[in-house]
Design an enzyme around this catalytic site. Structure first.
Site, PDB file in Angstrom:
ATOM      1  N   ASN A  40       0.821  -1.260  -0.088  1.00  0.00           N
ATOM      2  CA  ASN A  40       0.016   0.201  -0.053  1.00  0.00           C
ATOM      3  C   ASN A  40       0.898   1.306   0.031  1.00  0.00           C
ATOM      4  OD1 ASN A  40      -1.618   2.204   1.123  1.00  0.00           O
ATOM      5  ND2 ASN A  40      -3.172   0.871   1.345  1.00  0.00           N
ATOM      6  N   HIS A  51      -3.429   0.648  -3.338  1.00  0.00           N
ATOM      7  CA  HIS A  51      -3.354  -0.454  -2.476  1.00  0.00           C
ATOM      8  C   HIS A  51      -2.272  -1.426  -2.794  1.00  0.00           C
ATOM      9  CE1 HIS A  51      -7.786   0.321  -0.755  1.00  0.00           C
ATOM     10  NE2 HIS A  51      -7.152   1.309  -0.632  1.00  0.00           N
ATOM     11  N   GLU A  53      -2.175  -4.772  -3.390  1.00  0.00           N
ATOM     12  CA  GLU A  53      -2.847  -5.723  -4.598  1.00  0.00           C
ATOM     13  C   GLU A  53      -2.644  -4.718  -5.883  1.00  0.00           C
ATOM     14  OE1 GLU A  53      -5.719  -7.001  -1.396  1.00  0.00           O
ATOM     15  OE2 GLU A  53      -4.887  -4.636  -1.771  1.00  0.00           O
ATOM     16  N   SER A  78      -7.666  -9.049   3.278  1.00  0.00           N
ATOM     17  CA  SER A  78      -8.788  -9.166   2.587  1.00  0.00           C
ATOM     18  C   SER A  78      -8.888  -8.143   1.601  1.00  0.00           C
ATOM     19  CB  SER A  78     -10.164  -9.361   3.266  1.00  0.00           C
ATOM     20  OG  SER A  78     -11.112  -9.901   2.632  1.00  0.00           O
ATOM     21  N   CYS A  80     -10.111  -5.192  -0.931  1.00  0.00           N
ATOM     22  CA  CYS A  80     -11.573  -4.256  -0.935  1.00  0.00           C
ATOM     23  C   CYS A  80     -12.029  -4.551  -2.220  1.00  0.00           C
ATOM     24  CB  CYS A  80     -10.784  -2.949  -0.735  1.00  0.00           C
ATOM     25  SG  CYS A  80     -10.173  -2.230  -2.296  1.00  0.00           S
ATOM     26  N   CYS A  83      -9.820  -3.726  -5.465  1.00  0.00           N
ATOM     27  CA  CYS A  83      -8.821  -4.581  -5.597  1.00  0.00           C
ATOM     28  C   CYS A  83      -9.463  -6.053  -6.033  1.00  0.00           C
ATOM     29  CB  CYS A  83      -7.922  -4.921  -4.314  1.00  0.00           C
ATOM     30  SG  CYS A  83      -6.805  -3.323  -4.207  1.00  0.00           S
ATOM     31  N   ASP A 143      -8.226   5.006   4.294  1.00  0.00           N
ATOM     32  CA  ASP A 143      -8.054   3.821   3.685  1.00  0.00           C
ATOM     33  C   ASP A 143      -9.152   3.097   2.886  1.00  0.00           C
ATOM     34  OD1 ASP A 143      -5.557   2.743   2.051  1.00  0.00           O
ATOM     35  OD2 ASP A 143      -6.133   0.967   2.925  1.00  0.00           O
TER      36      ASP A 143
END
Length: 146
Positions: A40, A51, A53, A78, A80, A83, A143
């Protein structure tokens, strides 16, 4: 024992934290090799989309659809909705998540679209996020869009 790819995501998360950012890391793995890694960078880059990912996908560069479809995305947290949308857009078929207790992203959306989702419930991932959220609640809420 943490596998080498999840350990690489944790290392990325720690790198982000050391840069003053949010401790979330990710790696994209193809044929047992990391082809993209990231963390991130919203704080560091002043970005609205980087982020962990998204950074890993960006750092992998342009790839053929075949490579994405045969890759696995590892992430410490996990994913979002943003992503998860990128995962679906590029046809990534498997996502391995470090933890989903501090934040439950769009795992059901991924599963509903045929993505295999595995949650490891990794203690180190949970510890990184809990400490960060306790120390930086305003930044964390920013975020996740709250």
């Amino acid at each position: 024992m943490t596998d080498k790819f999840m350990q690489a995501t944790i290392d990325e998360a720690k790198k982000g934290l050391s840069e003053g950012g949010i401790p979330i890391g990710s790696v994209l793995v193809y044929k047992d090799e990391i082809i993209g890694r990231g963390h991130n960078k919203r704080v560091q880059s002043g970005s609205v989309v980087l982020h962990g990912e998204m950074d890993a996908l960006e750092n992998a560069g342009r790839l053929s659809a075949k490579i994405y479809k045969e890759s696995t995305l590892y992430t410490t947290l996990s994913p979002c909705p943003m992503c998860s949308g990128a995962i679906l857009l590029y046809g990534i078929k498997k996502v391995i998540i470090g933890e989903n207790k501090t934040f439950l992203g769009s795992e059901e959306l991924l599963r509903a679209n045929g993505v295999e989702v595995e949650v490891l419930d990794n203690i180190e991932c949970k510890g990184l996020m809990r400490a960060f959220i306790n120390n930086n609640p305003t930044l964390w809420n920013e975020d996740i869009g709250e």
